[in-house]
Design an enzyme around this catalytic site. Structure first.
Site, PDB file in Angstrom:
ATOM      1  N   HIS A   1      -2.160  14.120   0.935  1.00  0.00           N
ATOM      2  CA  HIS A   1      -3.457  14.025   1.548  1.00  0.00           C
ATOM      3  C   HIS A   1      -3.897  14.497   2.700  1.00  0.00           C
ATOM      4  O   HIS A   1      -3.232  14.825   3.885  1.00  0.00           O
ATOM      5  CB  HIS A   1      -4.483  12.534   2.381  1.00  0.00           C
ATOM      6  CG  HIS A   1      -4.339  11.030   0.247  1.00  0.00           C
ATOM      7  ND1 HIS A   1      -3.784  10.366   0.397  1.00  0.00           N
ATOM      8  CD2 HIS A   1      -5.292  11.722  -0.263  1.00  0.00           C
ATOM      9  CE1 HIS A   1      -4.036   9.462  -0.781  1.00  0.00           C
ATOM     10  NE2 HIS A   1      -4.498  10.293  -0.805  1.00  0.00           N
TER      11      HIS A   1
ATOM     12  N   GLU B   1       4.057   5.367   4.435  1.00  0.00           N
ATOM     13  CA  GLU B   1       2.763   5.604   5.562  1.00  0.00           C
ATOM     14  C   GLU B   1       3.193   5.552   6.642  1.00  0.00           C
ATOM     15  O   GLU B   1       4.403   4.462   7.315  1.00  0.00           O
ATOM     16  CB  GLU B   1       1.544   3.778   5.279  1.00  0.00           C
ATOM     17  CG  GLU B   1       1.643   4.001   3.670  1.00  0.00           C
ATOM     18  CD  GLU B   1       0.268   5.245   3.849  1.00  0.00           C
ATOM     19  OE1 GLU B   1      -0.407   5.493   4.357  1.00  0.00           O
ATOM     20  OE2 GLU B   1      -0.702   4.897   2.691  1.00  0.00           O
TER      21      GLU B   1
END
Ligand SMILES: [Zn+2]
Length: 338
Positions: free
Chosen positions: A95, A293
């Site tokens: 991303h 994350e």
């Protein structure tokens, strides 16, 4: 009085003369500050290879949609040859806006290489297997995030309807098209017209097909979580107990450095998402697969993690990566049945 125009001319000429003698360099192209762009990653990886030719091998895996090189570095006792040995892979930058997810795996490569000569534990891990690192899988989106739109997420596919971008982490084939992905080109989670429609995901697919990876970490940000399959369903994975144990060990290793809590949980506990890299690797090959994350823990500062946190985020993720590498080389041989 008659000399006044001459005096004024001289006074007003001074800035022009100064400008002529002290030429300013042309403005630098936009960069990502202490975060690395794809060009910088390519330069740095090549520099590492020339510094450590016996244990580092840099490969151009292929090109992104806009023709940027997607690079991998393989770190191993004999990086130029294929051996029957445990292989593990770390991937960043699916991303675009998650810049820290690029720097953490890059710094991992650098640290492994620099510590090899002096640290016996590092040397044992590097000699005991192959460690593959792809710092930036989505260089087009990342550059767009640097140049134009800091919060860009997808790649830069022209969808032909005025929208751009496919969410690479919804483009893998396992359960492609399921819940938590969108068929709407405008969506941030647009999965693409078909599985593996994007060159960036095909690059990872083809690398995995050519190897025998025994674990993967895919880095993202933010939320401070250690996620494991499944993402596409709330049902537990067949190896849920093992995956939970490994995720907990990873989170504990992270916590031990700067006391930052990363929560280990099944991916779909965060939100259901279909077609991501870790479901695909686990679903197809039963490879223990984790999405980490990274920092920060909350939406403030969210994706815009201050540069001062690059180093501590890397430092706390280092023992977690080392733990997983070691697991593939020891316990991994005996506790997982494929
Ligand atoms: Zn992400």
């Amino acid at each position: 009085m008659q000399n006044r125009p001459v005096v004024l001319f001289l006074i007003f000429s001074i800035p022009l003369l100064l400008a002529g003698t002290c030429r300013q360099p042309p403005p630098a192209p936009p960069d990502a500050g202490l975060y690395h762009t794809n060009d910088e990653i390519i330069d740095e990886l090549r520099r590492l290879q020339s510094q450590f030719p016996d244990i580092a091998h840099v490969t151009e895996l292929g090109e992104s949609l806009e023709g940027r090189k997607i690079m991998a570095i393989k770190i191993s006792g004999s990086p130029g040859t294929e051996e029957e040995e445990p292989e593990v892979i770390f991937v960043g930058g699916h991303h675009a806006r998650e810049w820290i997810s690029v720097d953490v795996p890059f710094l991992l490569a650098k640290r492994l290489l620099k510590n090899y000569a002096t640290d016996a534990a590092t040397r044992s891990l590097v000699d005991g297997g192959s460690i593959w690192i792809i710092p930036l899988l989505n260089p087009d989106g990342h550059q767009y995030s640097v140049d134009s739109n800091r919060l860009w997420r997808k790649n830069r596919r022209n969808n032909g309807d005025g929208t751009f971008g496919v969410d690479l982490n919804r483009n893998y084939s396992f359960q492609w098209g399921g819940p938590g992905s969108s068929g709407d080109t405008f969506s941030e989670t647009y999965r693409g017209p078909q599985a593996f429609s994007e060159p960036e995901t095909r690059i990872l697919r083809d690398l995995v097909a050519a190897h025998n990876f025994q674990a993967i970490i895919s880095y993202h940000s933010y939320s401070q979580l250690v996620l494991f399959p499944w993402g596409y369903t709330r049902s537990p994975a067949p190896d849920a107990v093992l995956l939970q144990q490994l995720a907990t060990s990873i989170a504990d290793s992270i916590f031990s450095i700067h006391r930052q809590r990363y929560t280990p949980e099944q991916s779909s506990d965060l939100y259901v998402a279909s077609g991501d890299a870790t479901d695909w690797l686990y679903g197809n090959a039963r490879v223990p697969s984790f999405t980490i994350e990274l920092r920060p823990g909350s939406s403030s500062p969210g994706f815009i993690l201050p540069e001062s946190e690059i180093q501590p985020t890397f430092e706390e993720n280092l023992p977690a990566a080392l733990f997983l590498i070691k697991w593939t080389q020891t316990l991994g041989q005996t506790t997982i049945t494929m």
